[in-house]
Design a protein around this motif. Structure first.
Motif, PDB file in Angstrom:
ATOM      1  N   VAL A 223       0.236   6.958  -3.010  1.00  0.00           N
ATOM      2  CA  VAL A 223       1.193   6.069  -3.678  1.00  0.00           C
ATOM      3  C   VAL A 223       1.611   6.626  -5.038  1.00  0.00           C
ATOM      4  O   VAL A 223       2.776   6.554  -5.426  1.00  0.00           O
ATOM      5  CB  VAL A 223       0.582   4.659  -3.811  1.00  0.00           C
ATOM      6  CG1 VAL A 223       1.449   3.766  -4.692  1.00  0.00           C
ATOM      7  CG2 VAL A 223       0.419   4.015  -2.440  1.00  0.00           C
TER       8      VAL A 223
ATOM      9  N   THR B 118      -1.058  11.147   5.252  1.00  0.00           N
ATOM     10  CA  THR B 118      -1.951  10.012   5.011  1.00  0.00           C
ATOM     11  C   THR B 118      -2.728   9.646   6.270  1.00  0.00           C
ATOM     12  O   THR B 118      -3.952   9.448   6.231  1.00  0.00           O
ATOM     13  CB  THR B 118      -1.147   8.805   4.525  1.00  0.00           C
ATOM     14  OG1 THR B 118      -0.344   9.191   3.404  1.00  0.00           O
ATOM     15  CG2 THR B 118      -2.055   7.676   4.124  1.00  0.00           C
TER      16      THR B 118
ATOM     17  N   TYR C 159       8.234   7.581   0.988  1.00  0.00           N
ATOM     18  CA  TYR C 159       6.861   7.504   1.482  1.00  0.00           C
ATOM     19  C   TYR C 159       6.761   7.792   2.971  1.00  0.00           C
ATOM     20  O   TYR C 159       5.662   8.049   3.470  1.00  0.00           O
ATOM     21  CB  TYR C 159       6.271   6.135   1.169  1.00  0.00           C
ATOM     22  CG  TYR C 159       5.937   5.965  -0.284  1.00  0.00           C
ATOM     23  CD1 TYR C 159       4.891   6.666  -0.863  1.00  0.00           C
ATOM     24  CD2 TYR C 159       6.692   5.118  -1.100  1.00  0.00           C
ATOM     25  CE1 TYR C 159       4.585   6.533  -2.203  1.00  0.00           C
ATOM     26  CE2 TYR C 159       6.395   4.980  -2.444  1.00  0.00           C
ATOM     27  CZ  TYR C 159       5.344   5.683  -2.984  1.00  0.00           C
ATOM     28  OH  TYR C 159       5.047   5.558  -4.311  1.00  0.00           O
TER      29      TYR C 159
ATOM     30  N   ALA D  10       5.160  15.605  -1.864  1.00  0.00           N
ATOM     31  CA  ALA D  10       5.733  14.646  -2.805  1.00  0.00           C
ATOM     32  C   ALA D  10       6.621  15.338  -3.831  1.00  0.00           C
ATOM     33  O   ALA D  10       7.668  14.803  -4.221  1.00  0.00           O
ATOM     34  CB  ALA D  10       4.613  13.884  -3.516  1.00  0.00           C
TER      35      ALA D  10
END
Length: 463
Positions: free
Chosen positions: A326, A77, A70, A140
């Motif tokens: 997430v 983000t 993350y 991701a």
């Protein structure tokens, strides 16, 4: 008779027709032969994976490497959380004239310039959200897939190293996403366009006859999308070009369509439930701010104002972005684990992974050092002694206790950029212990094209 299984003593021959090596001794009271558990150096056991293995592996990757994973998405983000509310304020300022005119005159008709501004603001907002969602998904996918390459062997990796390994594939992954989306959209258009043209031309019955063609196009697009779920792992882990990755993923995933549909769908359901839980605080905060910044109307009742609507929209968008960030790595991790499972079943990748983990030597590699028996006196003259610094078997492959995988340093003697090689097709086949290379191998490892059985089909092995 005891139900506890015992291995046969050394030197005792097995039953007639039984294969040599460990695990041949029949279980008591007619139980099936004992099968030793598969080694597990990382998040998965080195054998064909069942759905439960993949679910547990996804959770294990997030638990062990979550901070490293993350951290790659932190920049996107923060940028989204800063830009999206700022764009909401800009949109409110750009549309303030239209909103005031519509509130003052219920039958007000917007001018051409106001309609153009409205279309531009709404379209810009959609493009902004699409750009952030695409960036999150690309990062991701690249980092999550590369992380599985280390997680299957339990190797530590730092955030800087993971970013350096994933960076060369970002543009390639982005292009593959767009190419796949365009292909599916083209298939849908080909199926729906004739029925739409017939409906607009007034041929209603003929348009109804073309609906099966539209359903067939939709089914074909869905089938192709599920069949190609291994395209990103092939693209990244095998360093393939997008077109070659499409062909390779299509061939590798043959006969596993339902697994490729069901397992990612189950992981997606779990991720969706977690996203709803994460969005709940933002939704609550948004409604609180909306009532706090609301005003009082002419009749004395509460009514929302521009500030309250902006606060509510900002909180909802922030919660949506956090939930997307997430849940973004779940699908790439699942697809990468499905890729490893397919190669284990078809190409005996578990043997190559065991060699990379140092569990047993491959062809041409030296065997691990044997322990030297203790001597009560000085060594005899001419006796062979192990070289100084040779690690004993108790130290070979020992795990480092108390060190997190993301914070541990690279292994001694290993190059800084070394990573388990998953690009070799098929994985090398190593003779089983106790057999020579001239003897036939086990059917599960000797034929890469043959499917190996699912270990969870008949339940866990009895020991």
């Amino acid at each position: 008779m005891s139900n506890v299984h015992q291995e046969p003593p050394p030197g005792v021959p097995g039953p007639p027709g039984a294969a040599a090596g460990p695990g041949w001794w029949p279980g008591p009271q007619g139980w099936p032969p004992y099968a030793p558990p598969a080694p597990q150096p990382g998040v998965i056991p080195l054998r064909p994976l069942g759905p439960g293995d993949i679910l547990r592996a996804v959770v294990a990757v997030l638990r062990r490497y979550g901070k490293v994973l993350y951290r790659q998405l932190l920049g996107v983000t923060v940028g989204a959380l800063l830009v999206v509310p700022a764009y909401a304020v800009f949109a409110d300022a750009a549309l303030s004239g239209l909103i005031q005119d519509a509130q003052a005159h219920p039958d007000y008709t917007a001018t051409g310039g106001q309609v153009a501004v409205l279309i531009a603001v709404v379209g810009g907002g959609y493009l902004l959200l699409f750009g952030f969602a695409l960036a999150v998904q690309v990062i991701a996918t690249a980092t999550g897939t590369k992380l599985v390459q280390h997680a299957v062997l339990g190797r530590p990796v730092t955030a800087r190293r993971l970013a350096a390994e994933a960076r060369p594939y970002l543009w390639r992954v982005c292009g593959s996403f767009l190419l796949l989306a365009l292909g599916i959209a083209a298939a849908m258009v080909v199926g729906l366009l004739p029925a739409a043209i017939a409906g607009l031309a007034g041929a209603g019955p003929f348009a109804l006859l073309l609906l099966p063609l539209a359903a067939l196009a939709a089914g074909t697009g869905m089938y192709a999308q599920v069949r190609l779920v291994l395209q990103m792992p092939v693209l990244i882990l095998e360093d393939a070009r997008p077109t070659a990755a499409f062909r390779r993923a299509w061939q590798l995933n043959e006969g596993a369509w339902w697994r490729s549909l069901g397992i990612p769908y189950l992981v997606g359901l779990i991720g969706s439930a977690a996203a709803q839980i994460l969005m709940a605080p933002f939704l609550f905060l948004g409604f609180v701010l909306m009532f706090a910044f609301g005003g009082t109307g002419v009749d004395g009742t509460w009514e929302p104002g521009p500030a309250s609507l902006i606060a509510l929209s900002a909180c909802l968008l922030a919660g949506l972005l956090v939930a997307v960030v997430v849940g973004a790595p779940l699908a790439p991790l699942t697809h990468a684990l499905l890729y490893v499972d397919r190669r284990i079943r078809r190409e005996s990748l578990d043997v190559a992974l065991a060699q990379a983990a140092g569990l047993h030597p491959g062809p041409g590699q030296p065997a691990p050092a044997q322990p030297v028996p203790a001597q009560s006196g000085p060594p005899e003259a001419g006796a062979a002694q192990p070289p100084a610094g040779t690690p004993g078997p108790d130290r070979a492959g020992a795990a480092r206790d108390g060190v997190a995988p993301e914070d541990a340093a690279p292994e001694d003697g290993a190059p800084d950029g070394a990573a388990p090689d998953l690009a070799k097709r098929p994985g090398p086949v190593v003779p089983a212990p106790g057999r020579s290379q001239d003897e036939p191998q086990d059917q599960s490892h000797g034929k890469p094209a043959a499917e190996r059985p699912d270990p969870e089909a008949n339940g866990p092995a009895r020991t």
